[in-house]
Scaffold this motif. Structure first.
Motif, mmCIF file in Angstrom:
data_model
loop_
_atom_site.group_PDB
_atom_site.id
_atom_site.type_symbol
_atom_site.label_atom_id
_atom_site.label_comp_id
_atom_site.label_asym_id
_atom_site.label_seq_id
_atom_site.Cartn_x
_atom_site.Cartn_y
_atom_site.Cartn_z
ATOM 1 N N HIS A 97 16.824 -10.226 59.589
ATOM 2 C CA HIS A 97 17.247 -11.582 59.919
ATOM 3 C C HIS A 97 18.373 -11.534 60.949
ATOM 4 N N GLY A 98 18.500 -12.614 61.697
ATOM 5 C CA GLY A 98 19.558 -12.712 62.702
ATOM 6 C C GLY A 98 18.987 -12.805 64.103
ATOM 7 N N THR A 99 19.822 -12.521 65.087
ATOM 8 C CA THR A 99 19.358 -12.488 66.469
ATOM 9 C C THR A 99 18.475 -11.261 66.673
ATOM 10 N N LEU A 100 17.809 -11.216 67.812
ATOM 11 C CA LEU A 100 16.953 -10.063 68.104
ATOM 12 C C LEU A 100 17.779 -8.780 68.110
ATOM 13 N N ALA A 101 18.965 -8.839 68.683
ATOM 14 C CA ALA A 101 19.832 -7.661 68.725
ATOM 15 C C ALA A 101 20.269 -7.245 67.325
ATOM 16 N N GLN A 102 20.621 -8.219 66.490
ATOM 17 C CA GLN A 102 21.043 -7.906 65.122
ATOM 18 C C GLN A 102 19.916 -7.288 64.314
ATOM 19 N N MET A 103 18.710 -7.788 64.486
ATOM 20 C CA MET A 103 17.579 -7.213 63.754
ATOM 21 C C MET A 103 17.268 -5.808 64.251
ATOM 22 N N GLY A 104 17.448 -5.589 65.556
ATOM 23 C CA GLY A 104 17.265 -4.242 66.077
ATOM 24 C C GLY A 104 18.233 -3.259 65.458
ATOM 25 N N GLU A 105 19.471 -3.695 65.251
ATOM 26 C CA GLU A 105 20.466 -2.849 64.594
ATOM 27 C C GLU A 105 20.099 -2.597 63.134
ATOM 28 N N GLN A 106 19.627 -3.646 62.447
ATOM 29 C CA GLN A 106 19.233 -3.487 61.043
ATOM 30 C C GLN A 106 18.089 -2.497 60.887
ATOM 31 N N ALA A 107 17.168 -2.518 61.844
ATOM 32 C CA ALA A 107 16.003 -1.628 61.785
ATOM 33 C C ALA A 107 16.273 -0.275 62.434
ATOM 34 N N LYS A 108 17.495 -0.127 62.979
ATOM 35 C CA LYS A 108 17.851 1.092 63.723
ATOM 36 C C LYS A 108 16.915 1.296 64.918
ATOM 37 N N LEU A 109 16.589 0.176 65.570
ATOM 38 C CA LEU A 109 15.765 0.190 66.776
ATOM 39 C C LEU A 109 16.433 -0.684 67.844
ATOM 40 N N PRO A 110 17.584 -0.246 68.361
ATOM 41 C CA PRO A 110 18.288 -1.075 69.346
ATOM 42 C C PRO A 110 17.435 -1.335 70.580
ATOM 43 N N GLY A 111 17.455 -2.594 71.031
ATOM 44 C CA GLY A 111 16.690 -2.955 72.213
ATOM 45 C C GLY A 111 15.220 -3.241 71.953
ATOM 46 N N ALA A 112 14.801 -3.200 70.694
ATOM 47 C CA ALA A 112 13.394 -3.422 70.366
ATOM 48 C C ALA A 112 13.012 -4.880 70.583
ATOM 49 N N SER A 113 11.753 -5.097 70.939
ATOM 50 C CA SER A 113 11.229 -6.453 71.071
ATOM 51 C C SER A 113 10.885 -6.997 69.683
ATOM 52 N N LEU A 114 10.617 -8.300 69.614
ATOM 53 C CA LEU A 114 10.226 -8.895 68.339
ATOM 54 C C LEU A 114 8.916 -8.288 67.857
ATOM 55 N N ASP A 115 8.012 -8.032 68.768
ATOM 56 C CA ASP A 115 6.735 -7.405 68.425
ATOM 57 C C ASP A 115 6.956 -6.012 67.842
ATOM 58 N N ASP A 116 7.849 -5.230 68.454
ATOM 59 C CA ASP A 116 8.166 -3.883 67.955
ATOM 60 C C ASP A 116 8.739 -3.948 66.540
#
Length: 244
Positions: free
Chosen positions: A214-233
């Motif tokens: 949950h959160g912004t795209l950047a925040q979700m990338g951090e949560q998933a340990k995938l910085p810079g990932a797209s929403l599709d990723d």
């Protein structure tokens, strides 16, 4: 504005479909509710709309709940469902008039808004026709017209692009952006991830009845340990990760 805390519920008592769901939608914010079929998105929406009773947790809109003031709570929400639900014995004109009456719109406001919406979605020539003569896309436009007659605190849209032609999709996106600028909070459930990534401010990604990210795209990338990932990723990461 919309605040959900610890929401647990489903279609049968003591058999939860969603568990401990918590998120907010602020005024003038567009939040994307993302997930596979069966992830719990529609169940969350039905609880917000009061179609299902929560087993645990709270849902409030500007501090009001269904229990504290049912009329005020429901008056603050407009809803565009995935599948159009229309009265077969009412014309398009009568659908619009019924919506205006139900929400207490003044006649001048109703005339101005309906005229603009009918022109935008090219439905003016169909005012005195019945839903049975409409295509799926035209039926969806009727639901959109009725919802946009209002200026709700919260607009819930569930897969609204299904069946719409490209011009109608463009018009809908422009109107959603306009409503956001005017302060309406928008909760959008969709599988069109590229569109959601372009327009939404924040996201709630559900998987198996729980919030995975949950959160912004950047925040979700951090949560998933995938910085810079797209929403599709991120979507693929969550779904494949839960399948292991």
């Amino acid at each position: 504005m919309l605040e959900i805390k610890g929401l647990t519920g489903g279609y049968q008592q003591d058999v939860p479909v969603i568990r401990d769901v918590s998120f907010e939608v602020q005024a003038g914010e567009w939040v994307g509710l993302i997930g596979m079929n069966g992830a719990g998105k529609s169940t969350v929406l039905k609880h917000i709309l009061g179609l299902l009773e929560a087993q645990a947790g709270t849902i409030s809109l500007r501090g009001e709940t269904l229990k504290s003031d049912r009329s005020a709570f429901r008056a603050g929400i407009a809803y565009v469902p995935e599948t159009p639900k229309l009265y077969q014995e009412l014309t398009l004109r009568e659908h619009l008039q019924l919506t205006a009456m139900a929400y207490g719109l003044e006649s001048g406001v109703y005339e101005e808004r309906s005229e603009r919406l009918l022109h935008t979605f090219r439905m003016k020539d169909h005012l005195d026709e019945f839903p049975g003569t409409f295509s799926k896309g035209m039926q969806q436009k009727v639901m959109i017209l009725c919802a946009f007659l209002l200026q709700p605190d919260l607009l819930i849209v569930d897969e609204p692009f299904v069946g719409l032609d490209p011009l109608a999709i463009h018009a809908l996106l422009e109107l959603l952006e306009e409503m956001r600028r005017q302060g309406t909070g928008i909760l959008l459930s969709t599988h069109i991830l590229g569109m959601a990534e372009t327009y939404c401010d924040r996201f709630v990604m559900m998987n198996r009845g729980e919030i995975a990210l949950h959160g912004t795209l950047a925040q979700m990338g951090e949560q998933a340990k995938l910085p810079g990932a797209s929403l599709d990723d991120l979507f693929i990461h969550v779904v494949k990760g839960s399948a292991r």
